[in-house]
Enzyme design. Sequence first.
Site, PDB file in Angstrom:
ATOM      1  NE  ARG A 170      -7.444   0.375  10.767  1.00 21.22           N
ATOM      2  CZ  ARG A 170      -6.186   0.150  10.395  1.00 21.22           C
ATOM      3  NH1 ARG A 170      -5.277   1.104  10.462  1.00 21.22           N
ATOM      4  NH2 ARG A 170      -5.825  -1.047   9.959  1.00 21.22           N
ATOM      5  CB  CYS A 181      12.751  26.284   0.683  1.00 22.14           C
ATOM      6  SG  CYS A 181      13.774  27.542   1.468  1.00 22.14           S
ATOM      7  CG  MET A 182       7.650  23.420  -2.266  1.00 24.22           C
ATOM      8  SD  MET A 182       6.492  24.241  -3.372  1.00 24.22           S
ATOM      9  CE  MET A 182       5.440  25.109  -2.234  1.00 24.22           C
ATOM     10  CG  ASP A 183      10.859  23.520  -4.896  1.00 26.03           C
ATOM     11  OD1 ASP A 183       9.990  22.634  -4.805  1.00 26.03           O
ATOM     12  OD2 ASP A 183      10.618  24.697  -5.220  1.00 26.03           O
ATOM     13  CE1 TYR A 211      10.594  32.323   0.994  1.00 26.35           C
ATOM     14  CE2 TYR A 211      10.910  29.960   1.255  1.00 26.35           C
ATOM     15  CZ  TYR A 211      10.595  31.051   0.461  1.00 26.35           C
ATOM     16  OH  TYR A 211      10.281  30.859  -0.849  1.00 26.35           O
ATOM     17  NE  ARG A 213      -2.791  -8.115   7.455  1.00 30.66           N
ATOM     18  CZ  ARG A 213      -3.525  -8.479   8.506  1.00 30.66           C
ATOM     19  NH1 ARG A 213      -4.184  -9.617   8.482  1.00 30.66           N
ATOM     20  NH2 ARG A 213      -3.599  -7.706   9.570  1.00 30.66           N
ATOM     21  CG  HIS A 272      -4.367  -4.439  11.511  1.00 26.17           C
ATOM     22  ND1 HIS A 272      -3.280  -5.080  10.961  1.00 26.17           N
ATOM     23  CD2 HIS A 272      -4.017  -3.138  11.632  1.00 26.17           C
ATOM     24  CE1 HIS A 272      -2.307  -4.187  10.751  1.00 26.17           C
ATOM     25  NE2 HIS A 272      -2.730  -3.005  11.159  1.00 26.17           N
ATOM     26  CE  LYS A 283      -0.336  -0.149   5.020  1.00 23.76           C
ATOM     27  NZ  LYS A 283      -1.012  -0.836   6.128  1.00 23.76           N
TER      28      LYS A 283
HETATM   29  C1  LIG Z   1      -0.245  -1.814   6.741  1.00 27.04           C
HETATM   30  C2  LIG Z   1      -0.818  -3.089   7.133  1.00 27.04           C
HETATM   31  C3  LIG Z   1       0.003  -4.189   7.415  1.00 27.04           C
HETATM   32  C4  LIG Z   1       1.504  -4.130   7.451  1.00 27.04           C
HETATM   33  O1  LIG Z   1       1.977  -3.568   8.654  1.00 27.04           O
HETATM   34  P1  LIG Z   1       3.549  -3.519   8.949  1.00 27.04           P
HETATM   35  O2  LIG Z   1       3.606  -3.053  10.352  1.00 27.04           O
HETATM   36  O3  LIG Z   1       4.127  -2.523   8.002  1.00 27.04           O
HETATM   37  O4  LIG Z   1       4.072  -4.872   8.727  1.00 27.04           O
HETATM   38  C5  LIG Z   1      -0.613  -5.400   7.673  1.00 27.04           C
HETATM   39  N1  LIG Z   1      -1.954  -5.505   7.667  1.00 27.04           N
HETATM   40  C6  LIG Z   1      -2.771  -4.465   7.420  1.00 27.04           C
HETATM   41  C7  LIG Z   1      -4.244  -4.657   7.438  1.00 27.04           C
HETATM   42  C8  LIG Z   1      -2.235  -3.217   7.146  1.00 27.04           C
HETATM   43  O5  LIG Z   1      -3.047  -2.187   6.901  1.00 27.04           O
END
Ligand SMILES: *Cc1c(COP(=O)(O)O)cnc(C)c1O
Length: 376
Positions: free
Chosen positions: A132, A314-316, A267, A222, A162, A34
Amino acid sequence: MSHRAWAEINLNNFENNIDKIRKYTGTGYLCVIKANAYGHGDIEIARSAEKMGVDYFGIATIDEAVALRKSGIKKPILIFGYTAPEDAERLVHYSITQTIYSEEYAELLANSARQLGVCPQCHIKIDTGMNRLGFDGRNPQKIAKALKKFLGVLAVTGAFTHLAVADEDKQQSREFTLAQIGQFNSVCDYIAAAGIPLKVRHYANSAQALRGENIPLGDMVRVGIAQYGLSPFESDTENALKLEPVMSLYATVAMVKEIDAGDSVSYGRCYTAREKRRAATITIGYADGYPRALSGRGYVLINGKRAPVIGRVCMDQLVVDVSDIAGVKIGDRATIVGNDGTESITFETLADMTDTIHYERMCAISLRVQREYVRK
Ligand SMILES: *Cc1c(COP(=O)(O)O)cnc(C)c1O
């Protein structure tokens, strides 16, 4: 490659990290990509992970998922969160697995699927304490009853939860995690017994996957942060697997000049030289993801030495003091994150200095920072 500000992504490190984690857990592997693979570039990262034979990809948005399919990624992709119900057809067309996390959401998705005449694949998200997203894990009867309404419309292939505090070492946190896993498993057993088969059950993020406790890890882990080579633990627990950071971040010296006592920089004139100094202007700023909060506090590495940021970011661009570094000249490379000689700056370093976590620092690296994929 424009060598203005760029991120070097070391695919060998990435693949070695996956290899080590897989050998360690001995489970299936869902590769979390992600947020543009935590800033590493999701398409290249997914290609490399697919070659490594990971089992699944995890992602946050349908657009990210569709882009992966269009670039030829074949393995199952799970969207962890909300997708607009109208997107049921795209889910099916691109063979993307959607999370269903409440009766209300499942109903909306199912209605849309019926209208479109499609049957999206889904994983059920069980809430076991994160509060969540998820079906309330305290009430398995209710979940099973709800799911039965959608049999034949939503194809349920897995379930997950989770963990809220898997990264914490405290006894209380370990107990909470165990309770979450326990509740999740009993919900899954109940659902399965009620006639909804679950091919995969998953709950372990990087922290739980690498805990090294004698607790089962489900059918697949995961993994996000750990595969990018950073520690998932709250405290700097020794990284037993010797995972290697995948991303380094660089920029270029655009100008070097002398400034006199009394001259101010950037700035707001927050920095004024007390004596003659040498300053270098560096080609990275907050629009690239370098935190403005590091104005007057951060440092970069040039020729193996620390060059402190002076004045506001700064920005850049930003300006550093190179008075103590010999021979700095236009075109030199400044290391923003990475190793230079014996010095090193990590995303943890930047996160600690800005009161946040390395995850946020990584995914803040913006798209205009070119990603350069290397193998070394
Ligand atoms: C982001 C996420 C993970 C991964 O978490 P890490 O701490 O980066 O390993 C696993 N499961 C779900 C649902 C997530 O949103």
